[in-house]
Design a protein around this motif. Structure first.
Motif, PDB file in Angstrom:
ATOM      1  N   GLU A 372      27.586 -54.475 -12.199  1.00 22.56           N
ATOM      2  CA  GLU A 372      28.245 -55.765 -11.514  1.00 22.56           C
ATOM      3  C   GLU A 372      27.158 -56.875 -11.807  1.00 22.56           C
ATOM      4  O   GLU A 372      27.863 -57.949 -11.756  1.00 22.56           O
ATOM      5  CB  GLU A 372      28.586 -55.423 -10.111  1.00 22.56           C
ATOM      6  CG  GLU A 372      29.282 -54.427  -9.636  1.00 22.56           C
ATOM      7  CD  GLU A 372      28.803 -52.878  -9.629  1.00 22.56           C
ATOM      8  OE1 GLU A 372      29.633 -51.738  -9.540  1.00 22.56           O
ATOM      9  OE2 GLU A 372      27.549 -52.681  -9.798  1.00 22.56           O
ATOM     10  N   THR A 373      26.018 -56.629 -12.118  1.00 25.09           N
ATOM     11  CA  THR A 373      25.112 -57.888 -12.661  1.00 25.09           C
ATOM     12  C   THR A 373      25.418 -58.185 -14.237  1.00 25.09           C
ATOM     13  O   THR A 373      25.914 -57.345 -14.998  1.00 25.09           O
ATOM     14  CB  THR A 373      23.596 -57.740 -12.145  1.00 25.09           C
ATOM     15  OG1 THR A 373      23.273 -56.588 -13.010  1.00 25.09           O
ATOM     16  CG2 THR A 373      23.623 -57.389 -10.871  1.00 25.09           C
ATOM     17  N   MET A 374      25.387 -59.335 -14.529  1.00 26.43           N
ATOM     18  CA  MET A 374      25.387 -59.918 -16.032  1.00 26.43           C
ATOM     19  C   MET A 374      24.236 -58.971 -16.701  1.00 26.43           C
ATOM     20  O   MET A 374      24.640 -58.472 -17.847  1.00 26.43           O
ATOM     21  CB  MET A 374      25.239 -61.189 -16.154  1.00 26.43           C
ATOM     22  CG  MET A 374      25.589 -61.790 -17.479  1.00 26.43           C
ATOM     23  SD  MET A 374      27.222 -61.677 -17.808  1.00 26.43           S
ATOM     24  CE  MET A 374      27.426 -60.179 -18.989  1.00 26.43           C
ATOM     25  N   LEU A 375      23.102 -59.035 -16.170  1.00 29.39           N
ATOM     26  CA  LEU A 375      21.865 -58.202 -16.853  1.00 29.39           C
ATOM     27  C   LEU A 375      22.248 -56.874 -17.122  1.00 29.39           C
ATOM     28  O   LEU A 375      22.099 -56.252 -18.056  1.00 29.39           O
ATOM     29  CB  LEU A 375      20.692 -58.405 -16.247  1.00 29.39           C
ATOM     30  CG  LEU A 375      19.542 -57.790 -16.891  1.00 29.39           C
ATOM     31  CD1 LEU A 375      19.172 -58.066 -18.181  1.00 29.39           C
ATOM     32  CD2 LEU A 375      18.220 -58.108 -15.813  1.00 29.39           C
ATOM     33  N   GLY A 376      22.932 -56.210 -15.918  1.00 28.01           N
ATOM     34  CA  GLY A 376      23.194 -54.754 -16.126  1.00 28.01           C
ATOM     35  C   GLY A 376      24.421 -54.439 -17.190  1.00 28.01           C
ATOM     36  O   GLY A 376      24.352 -53.673 -17.658  1.00 28.01           O
ATOM     37  N   ARG A 431      30.623 -63.921 -10.299  1.00 30.82           N
ATOM     38  CA  ARG A 431      29.378 -64.416  -9.755  1.00 30.82           C
ATOM     39  C   ARG A 431      28.876 -63.672  -8.387  1.00 30.82           C
ATOM     40  O   ARG A 431      27.860 -63.426  -8.161  1.00 30.82           O
ATOM     41  CB  ARG A 431      29.262 -65.852  -9.725  1.00 30.82           C
ATOM     42  CG  ARG A 431      27.968 -66.601  -9.182  1.00 30.82           C
ATOM     43  CD  ARG A 431      28.055 -67.890  -9.375  1.00 30.82           C
ATOM     44  NE  ARG A 431      26.954 -68.741  -8.537  1.00 30.82           N
ATOM     45  CZ  ARG A 431      25.874 -69.118  -9.315  1.00 30.82           C
ATOM     46  NH1 ARG A 431      25.912 -69.083 -10.652  1.00 30.82           N
ATOM     47  NH2 ARG A 431      25.038 -69.852  -8.843  1.00 30.82           N
ATOM     48  N   LEU A 432      29.815 -63.898  -7.535  1.00 34.71           N
ATOM     49  CA  LEU A 432      29.675 -63.469  -6.153  1.00 34.71           C
ATOM     50  C   LEU A 432      29.314 -61.967  -6.011  1.00 34.71           C
ATOM     51  O   LEU A 432      28.331 -61.573  -5.372  1.00 34.71           O
ATOM     52  CB  LEU A 432      30.912 -63.767  -5.127  1.00 34.71           C
ATOM     53  CG  LEU A 432      30.775 -63.244  -3.623  1.00 34.71           C
ATOM     54  CD1 LEU A 432      29.633 -63.969  -3.017  1.00 34.71           C
ATOM     55  CD2 LEU A 432      32.053 -63.594  -3.102  1.00 34.71           C
ATOM     56  N   ARG A 433      30.145 -61.085  -6.726  1.00 34.58           N
ATOM     57  CA  ARG A 433      29.620 -59.916  -6.907  1.00 34.58           C
ATOM     58  C   ARG A 433      28.345 -59.436  -7.546  1.00 34.58           C
ATOM     59  O   ARG A 433      27.659 -58.514  -7.066  1.00 34.58           O
ATOM     60  CB  ARG A 433      31.143 -59.101  -7.582  1.00 34.58           C
ATOM     61  CG  ARG A 433      30.832 -57.442  -7.598  1.00 34.58           C
ATOM     62  CD  ARG A 433      32.014 -56.992  -8.217  1.00 34.58           C
ATOM     63  NE  ARG A 433      31.951 -57.207  -9.807  1.00 34.58           N
ATOM     64  CZ  ARG A 433      32.747 -56.598 -10.715  1.00 34.58           C
ATOM     65  NH1 ARG A 433      33.786 -55.726 -10.368  1.00 34.58           N
ATOM     66  NH2 ARG A 433      32.614 -56.840 -11.992  1.00 34.58           N
ATOM     67  N   ALA A 434      27.993 -60.302  -8.429  1.00 34.95           N
ATOM     68  CA  ALA A 434      27.078 -59.816  -9.305  1.00 34.95           C
ATOM     69  C   ALA A 434      25.657 -60.166  -8.312  1.00 34.95           C
ATOM     70  O   ALA A 434      24.631 -59.142  -8.297  1.00 34.95           O
ATOM     71  CB  ALA A 434      26.841 -60.785 -10.523  1.00 34.95           C
TER      72      ALA A 434
END
Length: 443
Positions: A372-376, A431-434
């Motif tokens: 759920e993260t951009m990096l992930g 964004r909120l979820r990340a």
């Protein structure tokens, strides 16, 4: 624990800082300035060669979300970028030299970082090792890596845009503005009418180009040379880097037919780079063709564009989602060598590799960043993409897993703000979820 990091680019610099801050003794090896690459000019850490931009600051864009994640994890590179930023509208751009100097001074003064100058050809792997040597990895090390991985290297061509001196730009023609007045009017814009644009396009198509020796090596689609874009059709540039929409010429009160944008490249404001004008034109041709741009007739070039071949590994076959090499214990690969593309993304991969090494040093099981993260999502793509179509990847909202059904009322959002409103709402939800997922991961 003693840890070896090879390469003091963006990824290596970030990894070194993160690990030293966690108490490890870091041996940071950098071959420059003794061994320069076709693109680098200094021996400073984190030297930016292709542009001076860390991309959009829009909080709901992919890069905006990735920046928020990096800030929560105390990114050195991002902190230095903020301290050396130059005006660039709604983007984060830096004075390249001031930025690199600041990163270098911070790393060299850290009590747990030992800076070692010289070329590493065959790492012993006697300690945890991160290879962050970038797309211009020295040939001996690249050959060693290919043999250890048991597979050939992959390549793509990348290009650099020219830089002009500010005092040589004709400000009777160029005007300050950002598209649709988003942010401060930090870009210089050189307008073209239709006749000028078509004449420029013809000259660009006919100009001599530097030879490429590996004809099967592709260009990177996200950073195509300006003349390659021009070959795709007369209108391609007008819908790409020369897009005139939202740029009102104060002399006419209208949008021009096409426009060339220039972005400040130094804190002093004495250098500007041509946005999106990375090129493989021969140097003499660059000066002739680019001086056809209105406002640049007398341009003095502080640096001309160039092209070079970049190396990366077949990440889906080689790396897991923590950037560890699957079949070589104690080895991690970060930065553009891993198949990540972009300054911000390279920085993030260096941070991720440091987190992974830190867990390994504590004998903890690998723990990839949440999807759920951009990096992930970036690292998951590296590890699981199809090799048939694999190429270097930037941060994109499309890498995220879909939002749960019912998160957004698509019809209501489209009625209220159209497609743009829906995109912003979707980005805000991502964004909120990340950030919530990142907070759970970090805790």
């Amino acid at each position: 624990m003693d840890i070896l990091i090879v390469g003091a680019g963006l990824a290596g610099s970030e990894a070194a800082w993160q690990l030293a801050q966690r108490g490890h003794q870091v041996h940071l090896h950098e071959m420059r300035p003794g061994h320069l690459t076709p693109a680098h000019q200094t021996g400073y850490a984190a030297e930016m060669v292709c542009s001076n931009s860390f991309k959009s600051d829009d909080p709901n864009s992919a890069t905006g979300i990735l920046k928020a994640e990096l800030r929560r994890m105390d990114s050195l590179v991002l902190a230095c970028a903020e301290r050396t930023r130059v005006p660039a509208g709604n983007s984060l751009a830096v004075d390249r030299e001031a930025f690199s100097r600041l990163v270098t001074e911070t790393l060299r003064s850290h009590p747990r970082i030992q800076w070692v100058e010289g070329l590493v050809e065959t790492p012993s792997l006697s300690m945890p090792t991160i290879l962050a040597t970038g797309p211009l990895t020295a040939e001996p090390l690249a050959e060693w890596l290919a043999q250890r991985l048991g597979q050939p290297r992959l390549f793509f061509y990348d290009a650099i845009a020219p830089i002009v001196e500010r005092d040589s730009i004709n400000m009777d023609i160029a005007f300050r503005a950002t598209r649709y007045d988003k942010g401060e009017p930090d870009f210089l814009n050189c307008p073209m009418d239709q006749e000028t644009y078509e004449r420029f396009h013809r000259a660009l198509m006919a100009a001599p180009k530097a030879d490429l020796h590996d004809f099967d090596t592709p260009f990177f689609e996200a950073c195509l040379p300006i003349e390659v874009m021009a070959e795709r059709g007369l209108e391609t540039l007008r819908h790409g880097p020369m897009k005139p929409v939202g740029l009102t010429d104060p002399r006419t009160g209208r949008w021009p037919y096409a426009a060339v944008q220039l972005r400040q490249d130094s804190l002093a404001g004495d250098h500007y780079n041509l946005v999106g004008f990375q090129t493989r034109l021969k140097w003499s041709a660059q000066q002739e063709v680019f001086r056809m741009i209105p406002g640049l007739e007398e341009a003095v070039f502080a640096r001309l564009g160039s092209i070079h071949r970049n190396t990366y590994v077949a990440a889906p076959e080689v790396l897991d989602a923590t950037l560890a090499v699957r079949n070589v214990p104690g080895l991690w690969i970060a930065g553009q060598l891993s198949g990540i593309e972009g300054y911000l993304e390279s920085t993030a991969s260096g941070l991720a590799a440091a987190f992974s090494v830190n867990r390994a040093a504590a004998a903890l099981a690998p723990a990839p960043f949440p999807r759920e993260t951009m990096l992930g999502s970036l690292l998951h793509h590296l590890a699981h993409a199809s090799m048939k179509h694999f190429s270097p990847v930037n941060a994109m909202l499309g890498l995220f897993p879909e939002l749960p059904d019912g998160t957004l009322d698509h019809r209501a959002l489209k009625r209220a703000g159209g497609a743009r409103g829906l995109k912003q709402a979707k980005g805000a939800a991502y964004r909120l979820r990340a950030l919530e997922a990142l907070d759970r991961y970090l805790s």
